[in-house]
Scaffold this active site. Structure first.
Site, PDB file in Angstrom:
ATOM      1  CG  ASP A   1      92.817 138.674  99.938  1.00 57.85           C
ATOM      2  OD1 ASP A   1      93.772 139.333 100.395  1.00 57.85           O
ATOM      3  OD2 ASP A   1      91.625 138.975 100.145  1.00 57.85           O
TER       4      ASP A   1
ATOM      5  CE1 TYR B   1      90.713 136.574 102.502  1.00 62.50           C
ATOM      6  CE2 TYR B   1      89.405 134.959 103.692  1.00 62.50           C
ATOM      7  CZ  TYR B   1      89.678 136.269 103.351  1.00 62.50           C
ATOM      8  OH  TYR B   1      88.918 137.290 103.869  1.00 62.50           O
TER       9      TYR B   1
END
Length: 365
Positions: A221, A181
């Site tokens: 992400d 992330y």
């Protein structure tokens, strides 16, 4: 869309003669034991949950059905937003959920109850968590798969976790799976904005070069849209400002995730690491309906503005083994056929890896 898979028979294979029940049972048992030991992951899902607890409370049946139908080997989750274990003022255990207060125990029970129900009971789960309800990642791997090692930092130290729980790395016999992330670039030349993202990108560049001895599947992400095709409105995102602020360096101007400096650094990571963007490899044209994984707020100037910031990045040597890579769900202001959530998508890939003696590649029919 429902997907069906079947093994590909090896060329020149012929039907084996039938065995007696006792021999057949023994052979099946040995084959199953061998599969449990040798099988490598073939199907992967990555998902920014934007609070896993909220998803469990509000959307779990839809997500459970999605996972049951797809049956992935690995599920990578970002922004779980669950705090690490440890009382206030004490050292935290980033690999365990907080449970030292009545509220944290209740939240942990809710989450673990969901993750022990079908189909998630078939997975082993690893956590890397922040000190508070912020960021954090989780990695679910089928119990029949056995990672050689699981670590939680870009320097591959098993006991060390990245700040805010941003990394989980699982190493298998023939491939490494990295769930990240990435920190948002932010809008200003500050320590927790541009400077933090530059340091992150520099470390990632070093990491992908160092681990080139084994194929890499990097997902999550990544908080960057690499090319103009990866955003719905390039001019809008290029000119975006926060309260009229203009960074001193022109390449830092624009929407976080679409500044020229971020895009250049991401391109360098792909080039130096000999990596391929799996989705863009299969989808050459812009898809205004299903080609993005982040959607702006449905009210205001960001309505209808979308970015692709979630990725599956694979080593170039796996390029020809990518069977499919799809974004599931649509923008938050559009009606979709499956659960959307605040970040509007599941992003899943089905990747064909090297077949071993115990399994064949999978293809989509």
């Amino acid at each position: 869309m429902k997907r069906f898979f079947k093994p590909i028979e090896k060329e020149g294979s012929a039907k084996k003669p039938s065995l007696s029940p006792s021999k057949q049972g023994a052979e099946n048992g040995a084959a199953q034991q061998q599969e449990d030991i040798k099988k490598e992951p073939l199907k992967f899902v990555t998902w920014n949950a934007n609070s896993l607890l909220l998803r469990v409370k509000n959307d779990w049946p839809q997500f459970s059905n999605f996972i049951s139908n797809l049956d992935p080997d690995v599920i990578a989750i970002q922004e779980v937003r669950m705090p690490a274990a440890g009382s206030k003022g004490a050292a935290k255990n980033a690999g365990e959920l907080k449970d030292d207060t009545s509220s944290s125990r209740e939240e942990k029970q809710i989450l673990m109850r969901a993750l022990s129900s079908p189909p998630f009971g078939n997975y082993h789960i690893w956590w890397s968590l922040a000190d508070s309800k912020y960021a954090g990642t989780a990695l679910l791997v089928k119990k029949c798969l056995r990672p050689i090692k699981v670590s939680f930092s870009l320097d591959r130290t098993a006991s060390k976790h990245e700040p805010d729980g941003r990394v989980i790395l699982a190493e298998f016999e023939t491939v490494r799976v990295l769930n990240t992330y990435a920190p948002n670039n932010g809008w200003k030349e500050e320590e927790n904005s541009f400077q933090r993202r530059r340091k992150w990108d520099k470390r990632l560049l070093e990491f992908v070069v160092q681990v080139s001895d084994k194929p890499l599947i990097w997902c999550g992400d990544l908080n960057v849209s690499h090319e103009h095709i990866d955003v719905s409105h390039p001019e809008f995102f290029s000119a975006a400002k926060m309260n009229g602020y203009v960074p001193p360096n022109k390449e830092d101007c624009g929407q976080p995730g679409f500044t020229l400096s971020e895009r250049k650094r991401f391109g360098a990571i792909l080039k130096e690491g000999r990596l391929v963007d799996a989705y863009r490899y299969l989808h050459k044209e812009k898809d205004m309906v299903r080609g993005f994984s982040w959607s702006g707020h449905p009210i205001g100037k960001y309505r209808g503005k979308r970015m692709r910031i979630d990725y599956f990045i694979v080593s170039d040597k796996l390029r020809d083994r990518i069977a499919a890579c799809e974004i599931h769900g649509r923008g938050i202001e559009l009606e979709g056929e499956i659960f959307l959530g605040p970040y509007s998508t599941y992003f899943c890939a089905i990747i064909k890896l090297e077949a071993c003696d115990c399994c064949s590649p999978l293809v989509i029919l």
